[in-house]
Design a protein around this motif. Structure first.
Motif, PDB file in Angstrom:
ATOM      1  N   LEU A  21     -15.288   6.172 -25.678  1.00 11.86           N
ATOM      2  CA  LEU A  21     -14.792   6.832 -24.477  1.00 11.86           C
ATOM      3  C   LEU A  21     -14.363   8.253 -24.840  1.00 11.86           C
ATOM      4  O   LEU A  21     -13.985   8.514 -25.974  1.00 11.86           O
ATOM      5  CB  LEU A  21     -13.588   6.079 -23.907  1.00 11.86           C
ATOM      6  N   PRO A  22     -14.441   9.150 -23.883  1.00 12.07           N
ATOM      7  CA  PRO A  22     -14.037  10.519 -24.185  1.00 12.07           C
ATOM      8  C   PRO A  22     -12.538  10.587 -24.452  1.00 12.07           C
ATOM      9  O   PRO A  22     -11.742  10.054 -23.692  1.00 12.07           O
ATOM     10  CB  PRO A  22     -14.398  11.289 -22.915  1.00 12.07           C
ATOM     11  N   GLN A  23     -12.191  11.219 -25.525  1.00 13.42           N
ATOM     12  CA  GLN A  23     -10.770  11.387 -25.815  1.00 13.42           C
ATOM     13  C   GLN A  23     -10.519  12.872 -26.048  1.00 13.42           C
ATOM     14  O   GLN A  23     -10.902  13.419 -27.066  1.00 13.42           O
ATOM     15  CB  GLN A  23     -10.370  10.591 -27.059  1.00 13.42           C
ATOM     16  N   TYR A  24      -9.892  13.461 -25.092  1.00 17.58           N
ATOM     17  CA  TYR A  24      -9.691  14.903 -25.164  1.00 17.58           C
ATOM     18  C   TYR A  24      -8.227  15.228 -25.284  1.00 17.58           C
ATOM     19  O   TYR A  24      -7.352  14.457 -24.902  1.00 17.58           O
ATOM     20  CB  TYR A  24     -10.246  15.579 -23.911  1.00 17.58           C
ATOM     21  N   GLU A  25      -7.991  16.396 -25.791  1.00 19.14           N
ATOM     22  CA  GLU A  25      -6.626  16.908 -25.763  1.00 19.14           C
ATOM     23  C   GLU A  25      -6.215  17.076 -24.312  1.00 19.14           C
ATOM     24  O   GLU A  25      -7.025  17.406 -23.454  1.00 19.14           O
ATOM     25  CB  GLU A  25      -6.555  18.275 -26.460  1.00 19.14           C
ATOM     26  N   ARG A  26      -4.969  16.891 -24.071  1.00 18.40           N
ATOM     27  CA  ARG A  26      -4.549  16.951 -22.688  1.00 18.40           C
ATOM     28  C   ARG A  26      -4.189  18.357 -22.259  1.00 18.40           C
ATOM     29  O   ARG A  26      -3.669  19.130 -23.024  1.00 18.40           O
ATOM     30  CB  ARG A  26      -3.325  16.072 -22.462  1.00 18.40           C
ATOM     31  N   GLY A  27      -4.498  18.605 -21.031  1.00 19.86           N
ATOM     32  CA  GLY A  27      -3.899  19.770 -20.395  1.00 19.86           C
ATOM     33  C   GLY A  27      -4.569  21.090 -20.652  1.00 19.86           C
ATOM     34  O   GLY A  27      -4.502  21.983 -19.826  1.00 19.86           O
ATOM     35  N   ASN A  28      -5.266  21.233 -21.758  1.00 16.49           N
ATOM     36  CA  ASN A  28      -5.667  22.593 -22.092  1.00 16.49           C
ATOM     37  C   ASN A  28      -6.895  23.063 -21.325  1.00 16.49           C
ATOM     38  O   ASN A  28      -7.229  24.224 -21.351  1.00 16.49           O
ATOM     39  CB  ASN A  28      -5.927  22.703 -23.588  1.00 16.49           C
ATOM     40  N   GLN A  29      -7.563  22.155 -20.659  1.00 16.63           N
ATOM     41  CA  GLN A  29      -8.765  22.614 -19.976  1.00 16.63           C
ATOM     42  C   GLN A  29      -8.444  23.228 -18.623  1.00 16.63           C
ATOM     43  O   GLN A  29      -9.256  23.907 -18.037  1.00 16.63           O
ATOM     44  CB  GLN A  29      -9.781  21.483 -19.833  1.00 16.63           C
ATOM     45  N   LEU A  30      -7.249  22.973 -18.153  1.00 14.51           N
ATOM     46  CA  LEU A  30      -6.942  23.423 -16.808  1.00 14.51           C
ATOM     47  C   LEU A  30      -6.875  24.934 -16.641  1.00 14.51           C
ATOM     48  O   LEU A  30      -7.459  25.472 -15.713  1.00 14.51           O
ATOM     49  CB  LEU A  30      -5.641  22.783 -16.348  1.00 14.51           C
TER      50      LEU A  30
END
Lengths: 686, 410
Positions: free
Chosen positions: A310-319
């Motif tokens: 499953l995709p596991q990305y850092e949170r928040g930084n893409q916004l």
């Protein structure tokens, strides 16, 4: 008649085979149904009739399928049903009657205007018919009983589909057919008006005649359809079959024409099958996807090994990135973009809300769409939609229901008649989308409420988990009609959606108890019923819903408390799932961001000021209001031994579910595949 | 003994205000308090054992009343009582034996006394009573040599009178009883503080390579258990349920990570989702009831049910001070404690939508925040105590070894 009782008490009824697009000729009654259906349904007074669901009788009532190939349904339907022989006979008759006049090939090609599932109204009519009539006289009386009651007005009663019993005489049908043919030579729009006026002018008898005509026509078409389906899914017998065995015969009769058809149908169907979810442990595919992606995501360094797929990305930084990009991106329509961001931020949560938002965005996008020169609308628009969808997936993995809605939309696009002008095509697509929202979601909810409220009695203690808007509607409605009950709201971190529900219920004056999921076995002792929402229900009966639902259902099961799942039928999915690991979503959205982002979006005038958006906590879980201020330090978050896992969904085994309330009625989980099989087709093949 | 009384009161207050938490801490404090009570208790010449017992009981009742849910307090008080009875018994036995050896004539005289009533019948009855009172299985020796046991009834007037009427070394015996009891209590303290190591030693037998373990709540026993396995070079990963609303799981996870274990924190709601990939559930108990049921941190029952569903072993670690000789009745409610609602909802958060003016009397909004959960014995696969692993069905017998039947009701 007690309409609420109906769905359960009603004798087992069936709906024969597909009543899909297969009406081949312009004589089909389809046009009538398309628009008048919903309106009528709404106006009718009875609680059940104002719903699309009326159209569908509980799947338990569907007898085994006529095709050997698709015996899934027959296995799944636990209820004994009239033997298929009757059907066959009738089908045979129909076929012999109509084969000449109906050309199934055409119908399948889908050259006809996109048909709606206008079955709504007529089916609701039939439903009532059943509710009133005894099982004994059911088969014979069905058409009449069904129609004069609610939907008598409606010309196009195709409940023929369900008639399906040998008791309908051939002679009658022939008459009917004649009248039907005479009546139906109009083009679509004209016809619609006509039927409207017909409604007003014609007497009841006349209307009935028309109905029967259409019913007969449809039955015939259906006969063809079923044959074809049978053919497509199993090797065609080369020997000529005997007349009384329509199954074998079917391929023979239609073979010459429909062989190609079958292949193409088959292909379409394969296309309809949703691609398997992207597996994120597949390096090459991930890289490919990354190159294409709009949303820049940094993968989380500290992945949970079990969930590498499953995709596991850092949170928040893409916004921040995304929101500044919003006006520079051309490929994505701004409405879709906005919805994507809202999904990303978690501002729109809840399956229905997400799905509706997405569909509205698509509507807008389609409205603004112009076919580039030298390109085909169908192809180009599909490609566009695909682009939007993959953008949305990047923002947040789609829910199953959204996947279903997208499939519906793509099918609608594919089925667009070639000769339609662009504005017309766009208008029809938009109206189809609107109809999908109205019927499959909004009306479905109303029906579910009507059904479910019959399960709430005075003095009960109802437990619900998280926030489900259907459950909320049920509770509020039950309160409105004066039931005295108490609600236990079980909530869980990190989203705490239950507080939203709690607030709404308390404001409306319901007696509420609030607790967290760990205490569910403490509170379960006093609970009499559990109402749960769903994100999707798979065809093995597995309930896929917000994480924690399985725990609640399990504890309820241990305490022998019935578990009632409320789910619109459009969320059903033909996948199967055994556990919560293989398919899931990992949460990544700190809630604090929502409003900030929306503010930025709403007031930005083409140039987003560089808004400092707090990147959010690395994980919602880690951010815990500990006493003594013992928060995890930054160093802890980066420790490679420590991971935070925030699952979004889990799957509840079917054995914990007592009943599923859906727009087709109240059904056991074993009937899901039947519904999926019988009713999905109408959307896909229409 | 004003100072003892004041320390007792202080401790009672702490218990009442839930300042002391965790069964081990409570047990330790209790037993230390009881030790000082015993040491300061002035012992009369006669009936010293019963005097001690009365004193301990009086204090114990106060303590139990202060926090009836903290079963460890009652357990420890019963353990101390049991120690007193045992010491008294063994002392009397020893004295009797010594008398037998040293002073034959005196012994004869006593024998005569007894024989007056009917020697054999009397001694048999006394032996049986003694066996019952100590809850000890009658050993072969006791059965065969009935004679010395005649003095074994701990605090009966006859035995008291007997020993009192004896010679000059009676004062030494008096001092010896108190001394022995304090020795025993010290031993108990050691046992309580050392139970982690005892339990952790067994870890290696239960955890294998690449295991996935789920735990919830924060238990020092579990921590030591896992770390012991880690020290033995076993590589495994731990899932920790965070244990809302107190988030004890986060504390445990922090400790585990600090000791180098692979740890993943999950939400409590994901327990069911994850359990299918878990090899073993290990939890620390708050208390173990005599029927093998477990009182644990809230949420444990859910995990136990899920483990049962997936046939995952559910292992409970419990030091011997957690073994409670009582049988639970409606433990979810009666052995539970509701904590402050503010852990779930902030005060005043919902005041805007509550209509207090409606006047119906009952509030529309209730918040339930229990502390404990009860796991029925059928869901437990194994208990690991400092004496080894046991089945739930065996717990009552194990518990019988630690307590006297007379103390069950305090």
């Amino acid at each position: 008649m007690d309409p609420r009782r109906g769905p359960l008490a009603v004798p087992k009824v069936r709906r024969v085979g597909f009543f899909t697009s297969i009406e081949p000729s312009p004589e089909t009654p389809r046009p009538n149904r398309s628009l008048s259906g919903p309106a009528e349904a709404i106006t009718s007074s009875s609680p059940l009739s104002d719903s699309p669901s009326g159209q569908f009788i509980s799947p338990v009532q569907i007898p085994p399928s006529r095709h050997h190939s698709d015996n899934l349904a027959s296995r799944a339907a636990p209820v004994p049903v009239p033997g298929p022989s009757a059907f066959r006979r009738q089908l045979a008759n129909d076929r012999t009657l109509h084969v000449g006049s109906y050309n199934p090939v055409d119908s399948l090609l889908g050259t006809s205007p996109p048909s709606s599932n206008g079955e709504v109204s007529e089916d609701s009519g039939s439903l009532f018919g059943f509710q009133r009539s005894d099982s004994a006289k059911l088969s014979a009386s069905f058409p009449n009983g069904g129609f004069d009651m609610t939907v008598a007005v409606r010309a196009p009663g195709e409940s023929e589909a369900k008639v399906a019993t040998a008791s309908t005489s051939d002679g009658r049908k022939k008459n009917v057919e004649a009248s039907g043919e005479s009546e139906s030579v109009a083009t679509k729009p004209r016809k619609e008006k006509e039927t409207r006026s017909l409604k007003e002018k014609t007497s009841k008898a006349e209307r009935r005649a028309i109905q029967e005509a259409q019913r007969a026509a449809k039955a015939a078409a259906k006969g063809e359809g079923s044959k074809r389906a049978g053919e497509s899914s199993r090797p065609k017998p080369s020997k000529p079959a005997k007349q009384p065995q329509p199954k074998k015969e079917a391929p023979q009769v239609t073979s010459s024409v429909s062989e190609k058809r079958a292949v193409s149908v088959e292909k379409e169907r394969r296309m309809d099958v949703p691609q398997t979810q992207m597996q994120y442990d597949d390096k090459s595919r991930v890289d490919k996807a990354k190159r294409r992606s709009v949303v820049e995501q940094t993968e989380s360094k500290n992945k949970v090994e079990l969930f590498l797929h499953l995709p596991q990305y850092e949170r928040g930084n893409q916004l921040p990135n995304l929101s500044s990009n919003i006006f520079t991106l051309d490929t994505i329509h701004h409405a879709v973009y906005k919805v994507g961001l809202q999904h990303l931020a978690g501002d729109i949560a809840g399956d229905n809300a997400r799905c509706i938002a997405m569909l509205h965005a698509f509507q807008e996008a389609i409205n603004d769409y112009t076919t580039p020169p030298m390109k085909d609308l169908t192809m180009d628009l599909t490609a566009k939609i695909n682009g939007y969808v993959s953008f949305l997936i990047e923002c947040r993995p789609l829910s199953m229901s959204m996947g279903n809605a997208i499939r519906f939309l793509k099918n609608q696009i594919r089925k667009l008649p070639v000769d339609l002008s662009e504005p017309e095509a766009k208008a029809s697509l938009c109206s189809e989308i609107g109809r999908f929202i109205d019927e499959k979601i909004l009306l479905a909810d109303k029906v579910i409420v009507q059904h479910a409220v019959t399960k709430i009695r005075d003095g009960e203690v109802l437990l619900t988990y998280g926030f489900s808007c259907v459950v909320e509607m049920i509770l509020l409605y039950a309160h409105e009609i004066g039931r005295k009950f108490r609600v236990v709201i079980v909530d869980s971190r990190p989203n705490l959606e239950g507080q939203k529900l709690l607030r709404r219920l308390v404001t409306r004056g319901l007696d509420c108890t609030y607790t967290h999921i760990n205490a569910v076995s403490y509170i379960m002792g006093e609970v009499t019923r559990v109402f749960l929402g769903a994100s999707s229900i798979f065809s093995n009966g597995t309930l896929y819903s917000k994480v924690g639902t399985a725990c609640v259902a399990m504890v309820a099961n241990a305490f022998s408390v019935p578990v009632i799942v409320c789910c619109e039928a459009y969320k059903f999915h033909e996948r199967v799932l055994l556990d919560s690991i293989c398919s899931n979503e990992l949460g990544k959205f700190p809630l604090a961001l929502l409003y900030l982002i929306l503010l930025v979006l709403d007031f930005a005038n083409k140039s987003v000021a560089c808004v400092e958006i707090f990147a959010g906590d690395p994980d919602a879980i880690a951010n815990v209001p500990l006493r003594n201020n013992k928060k995890h330090s930054k160093t802890m978050d980066n420790n490679k031994n420590l991971q935070f896992l925030n699952l979004m969904y889990d799957s509840t085994p079917a054995e914990y579910i007592s009943m599923i309330v859906t727009d087709y009625g109240m059904i056991p989980p074993t009937s899901i595949p039947v519904i999926v099989r019988e009713y999905r087709r109408e959307d896909l093949l229409l | 003994m004003p100072d003892v009384q004041s320390t007792v009161l202080e401790f009672v207050n702490k218990l009442r205000k839930r300042k002391i938490e965790g069964s081990q801490a409570t047990a330790k404090c209790t037993v230390e308090l009881l030790r000082s009570v015993i040491s300061q208790q002035r012992v009369p010449h006669s009936n010293q054992a019963s005097a001690l017992i009365d004193a301990v009981k009086a204090v114990g009742e106060q303590l139990v009343a202060a926090n009836p849910v903290e079963l460890a307090v009652g357990n420890v008080v019963r353990r101390v009582l049991h120690i007193i009875r045992e010491e008294d018994l063994s002392l009397a036995t020893a004295a009797m034996a010594g008398l037998d050896l040293l002073d034959a004539s005196d012994d004869d005289g006593e024998d005569d006394n007894c024989k007056g009533v009917g020697y054999s019948a009397m001694s048999a009855a006394v032996a049986a009573a003694a066996a019952r009172s100590t809850l000890r299985p009658p050993s072969l020796q006791t059965l065969l040599e009935g004679t010395p046991e005649s003095a074994a009834v701990p605090y009966t007037s006859s035995s008291g009178a007997d020993s009192e009427s004896k010679t000059a070394d009676k004062s030494s015996i008096t001092r010896k009883l108190k001394h022995d009891v304090i020795e025993g209590v010290n031993h108990l303290i050691l046992e309580i503080s050392g139970c982690h190591e005892q339990i952790a030693e067994q870890a290696i037998e239960h955890i294998h390579q690449n295991e996935v373990i789920l735990t919830l709540g924060s238990s020092r026993t579990v921590l030591e258990f896992l770390c012991a396995a880690k020290e033995k070079k076993r590589a495994f990963r731990v899932f920790v349920a965070e244990g809302a609303p107190r988030y004890q799981g986060h504390l445990l996870a922090k400790e585990l990570v600090a000791r180098g274990l692979q740890t993943t924190v999950i939400t409590d709601s994901a327990v069911f989702a994850m359990i299918s990939r878990v090899n073993m559930v290990i939890i620390g108990a708050h208390a173990v009831m005599a029927n093998g049921g477990v009182i644990g941190p809230v949420g444990v029952n859910m995990a136990a049910l899920a483990a049962k569903k997936h046939a995952v072993p559910f292992v409970v670690l419990a030091g011997s001070h957690k073994l409670c000789p009582l049988y639970p009745h409606n433990p979810e409610v009666l052995l539970n404690e509701l904590r402050s609602p503010s852990e779930l909802l902030d005060f005043g958060e919902f005041s805007d939508c509550l209509d207090f003016g409606a006047g119906s009397g009952s509030p529309l909004l209730q918040v339930v925040n229990p502390t404990f959960d009860y796991v029925p014995p059928s869901l437990v696969s194994l208990f690991i105590t400092d004496t080894g692993g046991h089945n739930p069905s065996y717990m009552y017998r194990l518990i019988a070894d630690y307590y006297s039947a007379d103390d069950l009701v305090m």
